[in-house]
Design a protein around this motif. Structure first.
Motif, PDB file in Angstrom:
ATOM      1  N   ILE A 122      63.816 129.915  -5.153  1.00 50.06           N
ATOM      2  CA  ILE A 122      62.592 130.221  -4.402  1.00 50.06           C
ATOM      3  C   ILE A 122      62.118 131.646  -4.685  1.00 50.06           C
ATOM      4  O   ILE A 122      60.920 131.908  -4.726  1.00 50.06           O
ATOM      5  CB  ILE A 122      62.752 129.960  -2.885  1.00 50.06           C
ATOM      6  CG1 ILE A 122      61.384 130.001  -2.192  1.00 50.06           C
ATOM      7  CG2 ILE A 122      63.753 130.927  -2.269  1.00 50.06           C
ATOM      8  CD1 ILE A 122      61.386 129.503  -0.770  1.00 50.06           C
ATOM      9  N   SER A 136      54.365 127.636  -3.708  1.00 44.73           N
ATOM     10  CA  SER A 136      54.921 126.334  -3.332  1.00 44.73           C
ATOM     11  C   SER A 136      56.360 126.239  -3.790  1.00 44.73           C
ATOM     12  O   SER A 136      56.708 126.706  -4.884  1.00 44.73           O
ATOM     13  CB  SER A 136      54.111 125.201  -3.966  1.00 44.73           C
ATOM     14  OG  SER A 136      52.802 125.201  -3.457  1.00 44.73           O
ATOM     15  N   PHE A 137      57.163 125.602  -2.937  1.00 39.83           N
ATOM     16  CA  PHE A 137      58.566 125.387  -3.266  1.00 39.83           C
ATOM     17  C   PHE A 137      59.057 124.182  -2.486  1.00 39.83           C
ATOM     18  O   PHE A 137      58.789 124.069  -1.288  1.00 39.83           O
ATOM     19  CB  PHE A 137      59.405 126.631  -2.924  1.00 39.83           C
ATOM     20  CG  PHE A 137      60.824 126.526  -3.355  1.00 39.83           C
ATOM     21  CD1 PHE A 137      61.177 126.686  -4.688  1.00 39.83           C
ATOM     22  CD2 PHE A 137      61.826 126.249  -2.446  1.00 39.83           C
ATOM     23  CE1 PHE A 137      62.489 126.577  -5.104  1.00 39.83           C
ATOM     24  CE2 PHE A 137      63.140 126.133  -2.839  1.00 39.83           C
ATOM     25  CZ  PHE A 137      63.476 126.297  -4.178  1.00 39.83           C
ATOM     26  N   ASN A 138      59.765 123.282  -3.155  1.00 39.86           N
ATOM     27  CA  ASN A 138      60.307 122.072  -2.522  1.00 39.86           C
ATOM     28  C   ASN A 138      59.254 121.322  -1.707  1.00 39.86           C
ATOM     29  O   ASN A 138      59.462 120.986  -0.556  1.00 39.86           O
ATOM     30  CB  ASN A 138      61.514 122.398  -1.625  1.00 39.86           C
ATOM     31  CG  ASN A 138      62.784 122.564  -2.425  1.00 39.86           C
ATOM     32  OD1 ASN A 138      62.824 122.293  -3.616  1.00 39.86           O
ATOM     33  ND2 ASN A 138      63.825 123.022  -1.764  1.00 39.86           N
ATOM     34  N   GLN A 139      58.125 121.100  -2.311  1.00 42.77           N
ATOM     35  CA  GLN A 139      57.030 120.331  -1.718  1.00 42.77           C
ATOM     36  C   GLN A 139      56.453 120.968  -0.461  1.00 42.77           C
ATOM     37  O   GLN A 139      55.812 120.292   0.345  1.00 42.77           O
ATOM     38  CB  GLN A 139      57.466 118.887  -1.453  1.00 42.77           C
ATOM     39  CG  GLN A 139      57.928 118.186  -2.716  1.00 42.77           C
ATOM     40  CD  GLN A 139      58.549 116.831  -2.445  1.00 42.77           C
ATOM     41  OE1 GLN A 139      58.887 116.499  -1.329  1.00 42.77           O
ATOM     42  NE2 GLN A 139      58.696 116.056  -3.510  1.00 42.77           N
ATOM     43  N   SER A 140      56.681 122.262  -0.253  1.00 41.83           N
ATOM     44  CA  SER A 140      56.074 122.999   0.855  1.00 41.83           C
ATOM     45  C   SER A 140      55.275 124.150   0.273  1.00 41.83           C
ATOM     46  O   SER A 140      55.647 124.738  -0.742  1.00 41.83           O
ATOM     47  CB  SER A 140      57.140 123.554   1.796  1.00 41.83           C
ATOM     48  OG  SER A 140      57.825 122.506   2.433  1.00 41.83           O
TER      49      SER A 140
END
Length: 148
Positions: A122, A136-140
């Motif tokens: 991240i 954006s990271f892990n679909q968030s």
């Protein structure tokens, strides 16, 4: 949001120092146990072989914990970051990050933070971003609301 970086840093340093102390204490206990055994040479040899492996693993963990503590001690609590970098406190609507070492989740002054290292995936996405930037990271998706 106020700049509570000194308190955040202190919480992480305290946590990491506790880790170092625990590893040192455990190593001392295992070594003392090895030295105080009153058994025949063949029994001691077999038991000590396993303990030597445990000691080697604890020593590796201790070196890592001390290295992480050194990283924390290099962070200047009074410096304000204008971009995501080592020592930055990053506030988003959903999560708050302290770029330092991987200490996981912790709370300071009623706010929850996640301590992440510069090696964390991240961080690679956030590195160099500034207040108002989105990542954006892990679909968030996160927007940096504040940065210290």
């Amino acid at each position: 949001m106020n700049n509570n970086k000194p308190s955040i840093l202190k919480a992480c340093v305290d946590f990491q120092q506790n880790q170092v102390d625990r590893f040192e204490s455990r190593l001392d206990t295992i070594k003392a146990d090895m030295n105080s055994q009153d058994t025949s040479p063949s029994q001691t040899e077999n038991r000590n072989t396993g303990k030597l492996e445990v000691i080697a693993n604890y020593e590796k963990e201790l070196v890592f914990a001390k290295r992480e503590l050194s990283v924390l001690n290099s962070i200047k609590p009074d410096l304000t970051s204008d971009q995501v970098e080592l020592g930055a406190v990053v506030y988003t609507k959903d999560l708050n990050f302290f770029i330092s070492v991987s200490v996981g989740k912790f709370s300071v002054d009623g706010k929850e933070f996640i301590g992440i290292s510069e090696q964390a995936p991240i961080y690679k996405v956030m590195e160099g971003l500034k207040k108002g930037d989105t990542f954006s990271f892990n679909q968030s998706t996160y927007t940096i609301e504040n940065l210290y």
